[in-house]
Design a protein around this motif. Sequence first.
Motif, PDB file in Angstrom:
ATOM      1  N   VAL A 119       0.877  -1.180   0.000  1.00  0.00           N
ATOM      2  CA  VAL A 119       0.000   0.000   0.000  1.00  0.00           C
ATOM      3  C   VAL A 119       0.907   1.220   0.000  1.00  0.00           C
ATOM      4  N   ARG A 120       1.044   1.872  -1.161  1.00  0.00           N
ATOM      5  CA  ARG A 120       2.113   2.863  -1.336  1.00  0.00           C
ATOM      6  C   ARG A 120       1.643   4.218  -1.846  1.00  0.00           C
ATOM      7  N   SER A 121       0.364   4.411  -2.052  1.00  0.00           N
ATOM      8  CA  SER A 121      -0.121   5.679  -2.608  1.00  0.00           C
ATOM      9  C   SER A 121      -1.389   6.109  -1.890  1.00  0.00           C
ATOM     10  N   GLN A 122      -1.797   7.354  -2.133  1.00  0.00           N
ATOM     11  CA  GLN A 122      -3.029   7.849  -1.518  1.00  0.00           C
ATOM     12  C   GLN A 122      -4.236   7.043  -2.001  1.00  0.00           C
ATOM     13  N   LEU A 123      -4.238   6.697  -3.275  1.00  0.00           N
ATOM     14  CA  LEU A 123      -5.346   5.910  -3.809  1.00  0.00           C
ATOM     15  C   LEU A 123      -5.416   4.544  -3.133  1.00  0.00           C
ATOM     16  N   ASP A 124      -4.229   3.911  -2.957  1.00  0.00           N
ATOM     17  CA  ASP A 124      -4.198   2.611  -2.275  1.00  0.00           C
ATOM     18  C   ASP A 124      -4.760   2.727  -0.861  1.00  0.00           C
ATOM     19  N   VAL A 125      -4.336   3.765  -0.155  1.00  0.00           N
ATOM     20  CA  VAL A 125      -4.795   3.964   1.224  1.00  0.00           C
ATOM     21  C   VAL A 125      -6.292   4.180   1.264  1.00  0.00           C
ATOM     22  N   ASN A 126      -6.794   5.044   0.391  1.00  0.00           N
ATOM     23  CA  ASN A 126      -8.237   5.323   0.367  1.00  0.00           C
ATOM     24  C   ASN A 126      -9.047   4.050   0.158  1.00  0.00           C
ATOM     25  N   GLN A 127      -8.594   3.228  -0.770  1.00  0.00           N
ATOM     26  CA  GLN A 127      -9.318   1.996  -1.064  1.00  0.00           C
ATOM     27  C   GLN A 127      -9.280   1.022   0.117  1.00  0.00           C
ATOM     28  N   GLN A 128      -8.110   0.888   0.731  1.00  0.00           N
ATOM     29  CA  GLN A 128      -7.985  -0.082   1.817  1.00  0.00           C
ATOM     30  C   GLN A 128      -8.675   0.387   3.094  1.00  0.00           C
ATOM     31  N   VAL A 129      -8.669   1.692   3.358  1.00  0.00           N
ATOM     32  CA  VAL A 129      -9.373   2.204   4.534  1.00  0.00           C
ATOM     33  C   VAL A 129     -10.873   1.957   4.390  1.00  0.00           C
ATOM     34  N   GLN A 130     -11.406   2.173   3.181  1.00  0.00           N
ATOM     35  CA  GLN A 130     -12.818   1.896   2.958  1.00  0.00           C
ATOM     36  C   GLN A 130     -13.113   0.407   3.115  1.00  0.00           C
ATOM     37  N   SER A 131     -12.193  -0.430   2.633  1.00  0.00           N
ATOM     38  CA  SER A 131     -12.367  -1.868   2.797  1.00  0.00           C
ATOM     39  C   SER A 131     -12.347  -2.260   4.269  1.00  0.00           C
ATOM     40  N   PHE A 132     -11.436  -1.664   5.032  1.00  0.00           N
ATOM     41  CA  PHE A 132     -11.380  -1.933   6.465  1.00  0.00           C
ATOM     42  C   PHE A 132     -12.658  -1.465   7.160  1.00  0.00           C
ATOM     43  N   ALA A 133     -13.177  -0.316   6.763  1.00  0.00           N
ATOM     44  CA  ALA A 133     -14.401   0.202   7.377  1.00  0.00           C
ATOM     45  C   ALA A 133     -15.556  -0.780   7.201  1.00  0.00           C
ATOM     46  N   GLU A 134     -15.605  -1.406   6.043  1.00  0.00           N
ATOM     47  CA  GLU A 134     -16.654  -2.394   5.785  1.00  0.00           C
ATOM     48  C   GLU A 134     -16.474  -3.655   6.624  1.00  0.00           C
ATOM     49  N   LYS A 135     -15.260  -3.845   7.154  1.00  0.00           N
ATOM     50  CA  LYS A 135     -14.984  -4.993   8.023  1.00  0.00           C
ATOM     51  C   LYS A 135     -15.017  -4.604   9.501  1.00  0.00           C
ATOM     52  N   HIS A 136     -15.543  -3.424   9.789  1.00  0.00           N
ATOM     53  CA  HIS A 136     -15.705  -2.935  11.157  1.00  0.00           C
ATOM     54  C   HIS A 136     -14.367  -2.747  11.863  1.00  0.00           C
ATOM     55  N   VAL A 137     -13.381  -2.250  11.125  1.00  0.00           N
ATOM     56  CA  VAL A 137     -12.081  -1.934  11.707  1.00  0.00           C
ATOM     57  C   VAL A 137     -12.138  -0.529  12.300  1.00  0.00           C
ATOM     58  N   GLY A 138     -11.828  -0.423  13.582  1.00  0.00           N
ATOM     59  CA  GLY A 138     -11.850   0.874  14.243  1.00  0.00           C
ATOM     60  C   GLY A 138     -10.482   1.467  14.494  1.00  0.00           C
ATOM     61  N   LEU A 139      -9.440   0.626  14.447  1.00  0.00           N
ATOM     62  CA  LEU A 139      -8.061   1.069  14.681  1.00  0.00           C
ATOM     63  C   LEU A 139      -7.217   0.609  13.505  1.00  0.00           C
ATOM     64  N   ILE A 140      -6.607   1.576  12.806  1.00  0.00           N
ATOM     65  CA  ILE A 140      -5.803   1.260  11.625  1.00  0.00           C
ATOM     66  C   ILE A 140      -4.373   1.712  11.850  1.00  0.00           C
ATOM     67  N   PHE A 141      -3.430   0.782  11.719  1.00  0.00           N
ATOM     68  CA  PHE A 141      -2.003   1.094  11.780  1.00  0.00           C
ATOM     69  C   PHE A 141      -1.473   1.261  10.359  1.00  0.00           C
ATOM     70  N   GLY A 142      -0.865   2.386  10.083  1.00  0.00           N
ATOM     71  CA  GLY A 142      -0.094   2.574   8.872  1.00  0.00           C
ATOM     72  C   GLY A 142       1.360   2.323   9.224  1.00  0.00           C
ATOM     73  N   HIS A 143       1.922   1.243   8.715  1.00  0.00           N
ATOM     74  CA  HIS A 143       3.203   0.754   9.221  1.00  0.00           C
ATOM     75  C   HIS A 143       4.379   1.476   8.560  1.00  0.00           C
ATOM     76  N   GLY A 144       4.519   2.766   8.873  1.00  0.00           N
ATOM     77  CA  GLY A 144       5.627   3.543   8.338  1.00  0.00           C
ATOM     78  C   GLY A 144       5.313   5.021   8.355  1.00  0.00           C
TER      79      GLY A 144
END
Length: 318
Positions: free
Chosen positions: A70-95
Amino acid sequence: MLKLKQLTAFLFIFFIAAGCSGLQMEDNKQNVGMLVESTINDMTWGQKGYMGLLLIKDQLNKDVFFEENVRSQLDVNQQVQSFAEKHVGLIFGHGSIYGRYFLDIHKAYPDTHFVYFNGNQYGSNMTSLNFDSHPMGFFAGMTAAEMSETGHVGVIAAHEWQPEVGGFYEGAKYVDPDIQVHFQYVYDWNDENRALELYDIMKEQQVDVFYPAGDGYSVPVIEKIKEDGLYAIGFVTDQYELAPEAVLTSTVQHVDRLYLLAAQMYQDGNLPAGILSFGFQDGVISMGTYSEEIPEMTKRKIEDAVNDYIETGRLPNE
């Protein structure tokens, strides 16, 4: 020990506004996610993050998710939305790169807490976890200067701004004011080819102890150092087992422990938005296994310096 240090960590927080408080894990936002710039199989930084995620899963009984590359703003936007759909409340960006990406998106997810590493950007639901890495560089520099036979030691760093670079210089000069300290910069955390090119340059400059301070390239550089019969200081993980005859010790960042601590604080509603700093005193940085190549008196000297720093907060040159 970590719980006792939670209160002191607040000394390092810069709050968004007066009265700002941490978000608490809601009943429908129990899961935890992690975004990784490269891979969890790199034997250094990425793997450490994954181990932290597993600690959260095992000790806090949470469902966890991760996504690599996950290396770009677009990648982050897509994955955060995917996490939201999985009821993720805490997201670590590892870097550190995730600071600017989270800053752009965090307001769109007010019930999600975003955490990333080693940056100075923050928001109302966004926290930066920083390693106090100047001291670990200092003790790496001490070790290098103690063990150098040529009087030349070197750092192959990813970036000039890394605190451990200055720390390495100070530690080496503390041991031997006349020692020559060489610096080269990859300007990337993962560029193995560039790092190996810089290693060859330093070797020609008579450097015999190296500190490859970059997550993605420390392993191949250490493998080359082993082939050439020289010495290395490991970075982020305890890299002694890679080459017991070459790795003198390592400066270890216990990212997994910090993951668990942050998740515990979040679960309890005590993870603030802002900037937190952690180091040797918090148990999230330590020295790794010492090689048998290091004389016992030298090992004790370094260990005593580390223990004094943990107790007093002062480095030997202060």
